[in-house]
Structures are given as C-alpha cells and as structure tokens.
Design a protein around this motif. Structure first.
Motif, PDB file in Angstrom:
ATOM      1  N   ALA A 173    -121.651-139.949  65.714  1.00 11.34           N
ATOM      2  CA  ALA A 173    -122.315-139.869  64.737  1.00 11.34           C
ATOM      3  C   ALA A 173    -123.251-138.722  64.776  1.00 11.34           C
ATOM      4  O   ALA A 173    -123.330-138.336  62.816  1.00 11.34           O
ATOM      5  CB  ALA A 173    -123.423-140.847  64.951  1.00 11.34           C
ATOM      6  N   VAL A 174    -122.918-137.634  65.557  1.00 15.53           N
ATOM      7  CA  VAL A 174    -123.175-136.344  65.618  1.00 15.53           C
ATOM      8  C   VAL A 174    -121.522-136.202  64.643  1.00 15.53           C
ATOM      9  O   VAL A 174    -122.513-134.706  64.329  1.00 15.53           O
ATOM     10  CB  VAL A 174    -123.003-135.896  67.350  1.00 15.53           C
ATOM     11  N   LEU A 175    -120.507-136.194  65.397  1.00 10.17           N
ATOM     12  CA  LEU A 175    -118.887-135.571  64.392  1.00 10.17           C
ATOM     13  C   LEU A 175    -119.588-135.115  63.078  1.00 10.17           C
ATOM     14  O   LEU A 175    -119.476-134.975  62.185  1.00 10.17           O
ATOM     15  CB  LEU A 175    -118.457-135.269  65.222  1.00 10.17           C
ATOM     16  N   ASP A 176    -120.091-136.697  62.083  1.00 13.60           N
ATOM     17  CA  ASP A 176    -119.864-137.307  61.826  1.00 13.60           C
ATOM     18  C   ASP A 176    -120.838-136.277  60.242  1.00 13.60           C
ATOM     19  O   ASP A 176    -121.481-135.855  59.338  1.00 13.60           O
ATOM     20  CB  ASP A 176    -120.007-138.478  61.563  1.00 13.60           C
ATOM     21  N   VAL A 177    -122.756-136.364  61.218  1.00  7.67           N
ATOM     22  CA  VAL A 177    -123.013-135.893  60.441  1.00  7.67           C
ATOM     23  C   VAL A 177    -123.224-134.288  60.373  1.00  7.67           C
ATOM     24  O   VAL A 177    -123.165-133.766  58.913  1.00  7.67           O
ATOM     25  CB  VAL A 177    -125.217-135.873  61.322  1.00  7.67           C
ATOM     26  N   LEU A 178    -122.472-133.603  61.297  1.00  9.00           N
ATOM     27  CA  LEU A 178    -122.253-131.665  61.529  1.00  9.00           C
ATOM     28  C   LEU A 178    -121.095-132.080  60.123  1.00  9.00           C
ATOM     29  O   LEU A 178    -120.871-130.912  59.680  1.00  9.00           O
ATOM     30  CB  LEU A 178    -122.117-131.564  62.356  1.00  9.00           C
ATOM     31  N   THR A 197    -122.006-125.410  65.331  1.00 12.44           N
ATOM     32  CA  THR A 197    -121.268-125.727  64.784  1.00 12.44           C
ATOM     33  C   THR A 197    -119.792-127.283  64.818  1.00 12.44           C
ATOM     34  O   THR A 197    -119.415-126.933  65.870  1.00 12.44           O
ATOM     35  CB  THR A 197    -120.589-124.559  64.660  1.00 12.44           C
ATOM     36  N   ILE A 198    -119.390-127.604  64.127  1.00 11.23           N
ATOM     37  CA  ILE A 198    -118.165-128.190  64.096  1.00 11.23           C
ATOM     38  C   ILE A 198    -116.773-128.134  63.727  1.00 11.23           C
ATOM     39  O   ILE A 198    -117.079-126.552  62.749  1.00 11.23           O
ATOM     40  CB  ILE A 198    -118.056-129.369  63.534  1.00 11.23           C
ATOM     41  N   THR A 199    -116.085-128.020  65.170  1.00  7.66           N
ATOM     42  CA  THR A 199    -114.911-127.090  64.662  1.00  7.66           C
ATOM     43  C   THR A 199    -113.890-127.858  63.710  1.00  7.66           C
ATOM     44  O   THR A 199    -114.095-128.507  63.413  1.00  7.66           O
ATOM     45  CB  THR A 199    -113.968-126.743  65.886  1.00  7.66           C
ATOM     46  N   GLU A 200    -113.105-126.984  62.679  1.00  4.59           N
ATOM     47  CA  GLU A 200    -112.055-127.917  62.243  1.00  4.59           C
ATOM     48  C   GLU A 200    -111.412-128.696  62.679  1.00  4.59           C
ATOM     49  O   GLU A 200    -111.046-129.771  62.212  1.00  4.59           O
ATOM     50  CB  GLU A 200    -111.010-126.497  61.819  1.00  4.59           C
ATOM     51  N   ALA A 202    -110.791-135.188  63.832  1.00  3.47           N
ATOM     52  CA  ALA A 202    -111.496-136.076  64.614  1.00  3.47           C
ATOM     53  C   ALA A 202    -112.575-137.138  63.196  1.00  3.47           C
ATOM     54  O   ALA A 202    -112.304-138.262  64.362  1.00  3.47           O
ATOM     55  CB  ALA A 202    -111.486-135.485  65.809  1.00  3.47           C
ATOM     56  N   THR A 203    -113.164-136.841  62.784  1.00  6.94           N
ATOM     57  CA  THR A 203    -113.613-137.644  62.127  1.00  6.94           C
ATOM     58  C   THR A 203    -112.384-138.763  61.581  1.00  6.94           C
ATOM     59  O   THR A 203    -113.370-139.717  60.716  1.00  6.94           O
ATOM     60  CB  THR A 203    -114.668-136.946  61.118  1.00  6.94           C
ATOM     61  N   VAL A 204    -111.389-137.640  60.406  1.00 14.64           N
ATOM     62  CA  VAL A 204    -111.284-138.359  59.826  1.00 14.64           C
ATOM     63  C   VAL A 204    -109.684-138.275  60.784  1.00 14.64           C
ATOM     64  O   VAL A 204    -109.387-139.990  60.270  1.00 14.64           O
ATOM     65  CB  VAL A 204    -109.857-137.448  58.984  1.00 14.64           C
ATOM     66  N   ALA A 205    -109.271-138.869  61.660  1.00 18.41           N
ATOM     67  CA  ALA A 205    -108.273-139.269  62.663  1.00 18.41           C
ATOM     68  C   ALA A 205    -109.275-141.064  63.674  1.00 18.41           C
ATOM     69  O   ALA A 205    -107.868-141.542  63.483  1.00 18.41           O
ATOM     70  CB  ALA A 205    -107.319-138.574  63.905  1.00 18.41           C
ATOM     71  N   ALA A 261    -101.734-133.423  64.132  1.00 23.05           N
ATOM     72  CA  ALA A 261    -101.614-132.353  63.927  1.00 23.05           C
ATOM     73  C   ALA A 261    -102.121-132.525  62.354  1.00 23.05           C
ATOM     74  O   ALA A 261    -102.006-131.141  61.634  1.00 23.05           O
ATOM     75  CB  ALA A 261    -100.821-130.882  64.359  1.00 23.05           C
ATOM     76  N   ASP A 262    -100.916-133.091  61.976  1.00 23.96           N
ATOM     77  CA  ASP A 262    -101.603-133.530  60.833  1.00 23.96           C
ATOM     78  C   ASP A 262    -102.290-134.328  59.504  1.00 23.96           C
ATOM     79  O   ASP A 262    -102.553-134.447  58.532  1.00 23.96           O
ATOM     80  CB  ASP A 262     -99.569-133.890  59.973  1.00 23.96           C
ATOM     81  N   THR A 263    -103.565-134.060  60.345  1.00 27.89           N
ATOM     82  CA  THR A 263    -104.327-134.897  59.650  1.00 27.89           C
ATOM     83  C   THR A 263    -104.929-133.923  59.205  1.00 27.89           C
ATOM     84  O   THR A 263    -105.651-132.602  59.363  1.00 27.89           O
ATOM     85  CB  THR A 263    -105.740-135.134  60.948  1.00 27.89           C
TER      86      THR A 263
END
Length: 290
Positions: free
Chosen positions: A15-20, A85-88, A93-96, A115-117
């Motif tokens: 949830a932390v990553l999703d919010v960021l 700050t969330i990195t790229e 990671a929120t998608v993968a 890598a292809d995410t």
C-alpha cells in the motif's frame, strides 16, 4: 483466513508503494506520515496491532515504519531529509506484483522486477458531475480539504477507534497497580529505549561532526539519563536560527519533528548564544530546549 501481523505488514508495504506511485501519476506529493496513514486506512489494524507500545504508538504502525527498510533494500524506495521518493523500479514493482501475495513473495525473496515491466499508467479521468445551478456559487466559495488532510483525518480516526479499548484497559490496570503498591521515592519509569538518539540539524558541524543533518555521527548523539529516562545533549552554540529533528538509531528511517510527529516538520530554534541543552522524551516524543 485471518492474516498474521507479519502478513498485514507486507500488505501495508504494498500500500505504501501504491500510494507513492499514485502520487507520481497525479502530481500530488505526500510526506511520509501521510503515506503511512493512508496505508493504515487501506489495511486497518487488528486488535493485536492496535496495542499501544511505549510512547503511545500502535504496534502495527511501529512494525510498518520499521519494515519500510525492506523497500529501501529492494531499491524501490529512497528516504531523504525532504521525504520519501518511489524509484522507477518501485513504480514497476506495483505493476509486476499487482496482488498482495506476489508482492510479499517477491519482497521477501528479493525477486527483481522484470526488465520489460512498464511504468504504471494513470487511469482515465472521470467526467465531472454537473452541479445544480443553485449550488454552483456556493461550491466555488467552499475550499475542499486536500487529499492528504482527508487521509490523515481518516487514519487518526481509525487509530483512535482501534486503540481506545486498549488504552482504557491500560489506564484501568495502571490505576489498580497504583492503588495496590505504595509509591517508591526516586523511582523512574523504565521503558524500551532506542539504541541511539541523535539531534540532526543544521548545527551538527558546530558540535564537531563532519557535516550537518547527519544522524550517524557520534557528535550528534544524545545521552540517556537513566534517572529521568530523558535523552540529553548540551553544548555551547553561537547565537542564531537553527533547524533540527530527532533521529533514532543513527539513520533517518525513524525520525520525529515538531509536535513529536513522525517525519514531521523541522524543530525551529532561535538561540541567543551560549549553553544550549536539548532534551528528548521517547515516551511522548516531546522536546524541550533551554
């Protein structure tokens, strides 16, 4: 099936990553405190996690704060003096790993993001609802609360509701213990203290540290007074206007600003020059300066 506290913590890390990530897409920045608050709104505390630790912080909130170091280690989150700050890679990671199970497994196993995410894409904007003519003028004059303010209010109410029964029980037990035992003179409450407490600010070099805003150096460390359980630092400081925060365990992972707020605004100090003593009470997160 009821989830364990550790499983809940991993879900809150997602949830932390999703919010960021959502903040990056919307262009709305949130401080660490607001991000953690939203994570607790999305994944509420259970009764065990709502138990208050020393200093009045719920167990689940403390566990989440500590566990965010796993996001840093994975390379998905960067913590700095100005906030998180969330990195790229973190955004990908929120998608993968879109669900809690795959995310937790990847985080615990140290699985790299493929890598292809692709980076997450903003959802299409919803069409604005039409307002009745009679209400348009009034709506323009009203200022809607910010999203961050709503999140903090919701989290505060959530935590208040969750810990109220526990706090009441703790108070009743304390009152019963006080009646059963005679007071002992010169006794001090002993609590779980951090390994180190630093005054990290823009005057660390005046204390002899190599750089300012650096909680890792010995010169910035406070000393614990075992009698009154207060952390203290005293030094001769020139007159001036200074800013500082309290940072625990020689890092910025857990820090407290004005009003004892986690990752809050800087403490501001107007010093007339000479001897300066800063005291920190880990039970309340209070700061006194004289």
């Amino acid at each position: 099936m009821r989830k364990t506290a550790a499983e809940n913590t991993n879900i809150r890390l997602k949830a932390v990553l999703d919010v960021l990530a959502e903040g990056v897409l919307s262009g709305e920045s949130q401080n660490a405190g607001a991000v953690l608050a939203e994570a607790l709104v999305r994944v509420p505390l259970n009764a065990y996690e709502a138990e208050l630790l020393s200093g009045g912080i719920p167990r689940g909130h403390k566990s989440l704060t500590t566990a965010t170091a796993k996001l840093v280690k994975a390379g998905w989150l960067v913590k700095g003096r100005s906030g998180w700050t969330i990195t790229e890679d973190g955004q990908r990671a929120t998608v993968a790993f879109p669900d809690a199970a795959s995310f937790s497994a990847a985080l615990d196993a140290g699985t790299p993001v493929p890598a292809d995410t692709p980076l997450p894409v903003a959802a299409p904007a919803k069409p604005a609802a039409k307002k009745a003519p009679a209400k348009v003028a009034a709506a323009k004059d009203e200022k809607a609360p910010s999203k961050a303010a709503k999140v903090v209010d919701k989290a505060a109410k959530l935590i208040e509701d969750a810990v109220a029964p526990v706090a009441k029980a703790v108070r009743k037990k304390a009152e019963a213990d006080a009646e059963a035992e005679a007071p002992v003179e010169n006794s001090a409450e002993t609590i779980d203290q951090p390994a180190a407490v630093a005054v990290a600010g823009d005057f660390n070099t005046l204390l002899g540290a190599p750089e300012n805003w650096a909680p890792q150096y010995d010169e910035a460390q406070m000393k614990l007074d075992e009698l009154d359980q207060l952390w203290k630092l005293s030094a001769e400081i020139p007159a001036g206007y200074y800013n500082f925060k309290i940072a625990l365990n020689r890092s910025w992972d857990e820090n407290y600003g004005a009003f004892g707020a986690f990752d809050g605004a800087n403490h501001e100090l107007h010093h007339s020059g000479g001897q300066l003593t800063i005291r920190y009470d880990h039970r309340t997160r209070d700061i006194t300066v004289n």
